[in-house]
Scaffold this active site. Structure first.
Site, short mmCIF file in Angstrom:
data_model
loop_
_atom_site.label_atom_id
_atom_site.label_comp_id
_atom_site.label_asym_id
_atom_site.label_seq_id
_atom_site.Cartn_x
_atom_site.Cartn_y
_atom_site.Cartn_z
N THR A 138 81.05 90.54 92.35
CA THR A 138 81.77 90.36 90.95
C THR A 138 82.21 91.73 90.73
O THR A 138 83.67 91.82 90.93
CB THR A 138 80.29 90.04 90.07
OG1 THR A 138 79.53 90.96 89.93
CG2 THR A 138 80.28 88.83 90.25
N LYS A 163 75.01 91.49 96.88
CA LYS A 163 75.80 91.94 95.82
C LYS A 163 75.15 92.26 94.67
O LYS A 163 73.94 91.93 94.31
CB LYS A 163 76.76 90.78 95.38
CG LYS A 163 76.22 89.37 94.74
CD LYS A 163 75.95 89.41 93.23
CE LYS A 163 77.10 90.13 92.56
NZ LYS A 163 76.92 90.21 91.16
N THR A 204 73.25 90.42 87.89
CA THR A 204 72.78 89.85 88.99
C THR A 204 72.78 90.52 90.50
O THR A 204 73.65 90.64 91.05
CB THR A 204 73.05 88.18 89.16
OG1 THR A 204 73.02 87.63 88.07
CG2 THR A 204 72.12 87.52 90.28
N GLU A 263 77.49 100.01 88.95
CA GLU A 263 78.53 100.20 88.18
C GLU A 263 78.48 101.65 87.36
O GLU A 263 77.67 102.11 86.78
CB GLU A 263 78.46 99.22 86.79
CG GLU A 263 78.92 97.75 87.28
CD GLU A 263 79.65 97.39 86.13
OE1 GLU A 263 79.53 97.56 85.31
OE2 GLU A 263 80.48 96.33 86.58
N ASN A 305 80.41 98.23 80.43
CA ASN A 305 79.52 97.07 80.03
C ASN A 305 80.05 97.02 78.59
O ASN A 305 79.17 96.02 77.71
CB ASN A 305 78.22 97.72 79.91
CG ASN A 305 77.52 97.75 81.53
OD1 ASN A 305 77.85 96.34 81.87
ND2 ASN A 305 77.35 98.49 82.41
N SER A 316 84.48 87.80 76.62
CA SER A 316 85.57 86.72 76.81
C SER A 316 86.90 87.02 77.40
O SER A 316 87.07 88.28 77.99
CB SER A 316 86.11 86.39 75.25
OG SER A 316 86.51 87.79 74.72
#
Lengths: 403, 403
Positions: free
Chosen positions: A165, A188, A199, A279, A398, A403
């Site tokens: 992702t 991942k 996740t 991240e 984050n 959207s």
């Protein structure tokens, strides 16, 4: 890269390193970007033993509920994974989507020549919580991916790419035992470190001849010391899943100890890769607590420090602010003597018996790797938690709109 | 600003609003900036009842250890507070510094005409952990500040300024009861939200005629519902201190209920001021959990959400990402039904029975105040935790070098 008694750990291969496993990764159109978003791992047998470990979150995504149910048999032929959507908090309709994905894959695999039932297929999803998956895209892709399966390097690598992702690199590791059996794996994410695209998903494979109970024992021991000790932000996803499949294709039966060691080696390497790609990471941080009464207390204390926002922002700033470490560990629910705590950063003592050491404020933490060692001086147990710093990058990634 | 049955809460006054209290704030030179850094609150009597609540951190600063010891008598004449240094993790020498500060102040107050002992003086410190205080500056300043004391608006306001670290505004509140007795207070910080310049310090005063036990009961009830439910970053300082002094100067004896209500009103207002001025804050967030089995479970669940970095970064981005709220509450150690959780943002339902509500992704959270309401639907208890977003400002202020 690492050699253990004639055995070898490499990162060039993953789930298809063991014999008798095929894998694939394709773009099904779930991600708006058009990047790969559907992966398949398939066991050719002759055996189909399997074990799994799932998120401890009470709010579990539909694919987690499905896979937990399926795994009660201790048996799996395939794992289908999608990125681009978590299928979490989607109600009974979301669970039906998962069920239907498994049914369609079973049909496609059976048409392809294997006798596979939906109850032999685990499903994993990762992405934004709360949205239904675009089943009009998932269903045809589930048939297509069966025809893309390949063994060897390609298949595993494609699958590792398709589950990404916000990961910037795919994560694979394979352990080749000198007795000619193998464990492979892909991963991942890292906890719920990523934005809504969260996740940790891990699929491990082995061609050893081992039963479901032996697998389960090896997997729980390994995850307890690796993925469970990787803590990017203390958050825990609704979708976390770690699966281990064994097909016996090597015809070698390792001892429990050998299996444990091989699975641990692969999990440990994947956990290190997850940390390095977390991240917004600018620092790879290892927090070790030594001198604790028990290993559980060492883990609890290290986790308190690894989760502390003030410690993490200080490390982002390369600031040897050891006082924050003491304040954080002082809140841990463990036995300690507040006047006997010692801390070192990258081997430099910064605090001895809870008082600052000479030169503590001048320790250079400008490098990317930081080792924090905390000695509680009340016992002999120790444990290490991997974490990262809390950076502008983390906040930036984050705070973006879902959207 | 608020009127309760003829009583009144104002922010224009603080610790010197009640009769018979004097206060002062001066620049002692502890802060390199030269800003005010030493405050004194002094009770003229005729009574000297007192109560205190301290950090739950096992690692306690020297002034906390001192003040806890002194308060065993249930009696205080004065509180001396410094910013610019926490005097934490400074060993036995740091404790001697605190002791000496109290001794010197007792001497100065006695020379000034009151019969004060060191055992009647509480000490509070806030600032970087791990450094000794510059006692060559503290000691002469302790004598000087006695001569600066004033009642009324000036003294309290000067003291409120002198305890500021990264606070941008002083925080004061006073409750004037219609029966002509008062409670006043001042506060700085918010948990350990500030960089190494940490700590929440609060001094409350009242001219009511009340004993130490009555004070202690009122203070514990009030802090349990206010400061204990303010959670900026989950960190807890080594120095947190809340003190309440009563001198009986009004000659009015309120009931326990009246005292409880007045102390609660002042604490609640100060907690709101602390939240509004938290470091890097761009959103003032109130997380309410309703429908919990017990109030303790409501607090625990609300705290889990209020501490979650992913929820806090989403709110910084004005992102109505309710999936993160569900993921966070799903990790709370409380009774819940994962399929029956409902969430609303600022009164707009975004999740009903754990499934997204229509329009959930379009809810406007661009304002500075965000109310998150989570209904667990398993009981009738509720609780609210105040928190803030996790912003670039927070990372920036907390990653600066301690040096």
């Amino acid at each position: 890269m690492t050699t253990i008694e004639g055995s070898k750990l490499v990162r060039s291969q993953g789930v298809t390193a063991p014999l008798g496993f095929r894998a694939a990764g394709i773009a099904a159109g779930i991600k708006k970007s058009g990047k790969p978003d559907l992966a398949l791992v398939f066991s050719e047998g002759p055996e189909y033993a399997a074990a799994g470990v799932f998120t401890s979150n009470k709010v579990k995504a539909a694919p987690v509920r499905w896979s937990q149910q399926v795994l009660k048999t201790g048996r799996l032929r395939a794992v289908i994974l999608n990125s681009g959507g978590a299928n979490a908090c989607t109600g009974p309709l979301g669970f039906q989507d998962t069920h239907r994905t498994a049914e369609e894959l079973a049909k496609a695999l059976s048409n392809w020549g294997t006798d596979t039932g939906a109850g032999e297929i685990a499903v994993c999803s990762t992405g934004l919580i709360g949205d239904r998956l675009p089943m009009d895209k998932v269903i045809p892709a589930v048939t297509e991916i069966v025809h893309e399966m390949a063994g060897g390097i390609c298949g595993g690598s494609d699958a590792a790419h398709a589950i990404m992702t916000t990961d910037t690199v795919p994560k694979q590791a394979a352990y080749h035992h000198r007795d000619k059996w193998n464990v492979g794996g892909m991963a991942k994410g890292a906890g719920m470190m990523a934005p809504s695209l969260a996740t940790m998903l891990v699929v491990l494979t082995t061609d050893a001849v081992v039963g479901a109970e032996q697998l389960d024992a090896a997997l729980r021991k390994a995850t307890g010391k690796t993925f469970d000790r990787l803590d990017v932000d203390g958050s825990c996803s609704t979708n976390d899943t770690v699966l281990l499949l064994a097909n016996g294709a090597s015809a070698v039966t390792p001892s429990q100890e050998e299996l444990d060691a091989a699975v641990l080696a692969v999990c440990d390497d994947l956990a290190a890769q997850l940390m390095a790609d977390a991240e917004g990471v600018t620092k790879r941080v290892r927090v070790t607590v030594a001198g604790a009464l028990t290993e559980d207390e060492a883990v609890a204390a290290a986790r308190c420090v690894a989760r502390d926002s003030l410690v993490k922002t200080a490390l982002f700033g390369s600031d040897p602010n050891w006082g924050r470490v003491l304040a954080a560990v002082g809140m841990a629910p463990v036995t300690l003597d507040p006047d006997r705590i010692s801390v070192s950063f990258n081997g430099n003592p910064v605090c001895v018996d809870s008082v600052g050491a000479p030169g503590a404020r001048e320790v250079d933490l400008s490098g990317a790797d930081i080792d924090v060692l905390i000695d509680l001086n009340v016992g002999a147990a120790s444990a290490m938690i991997r974490t990262t710093d809390l950076s502008h990058g983390y906040v930036e990634e984050n705070s973006a709109y879902s959207s």
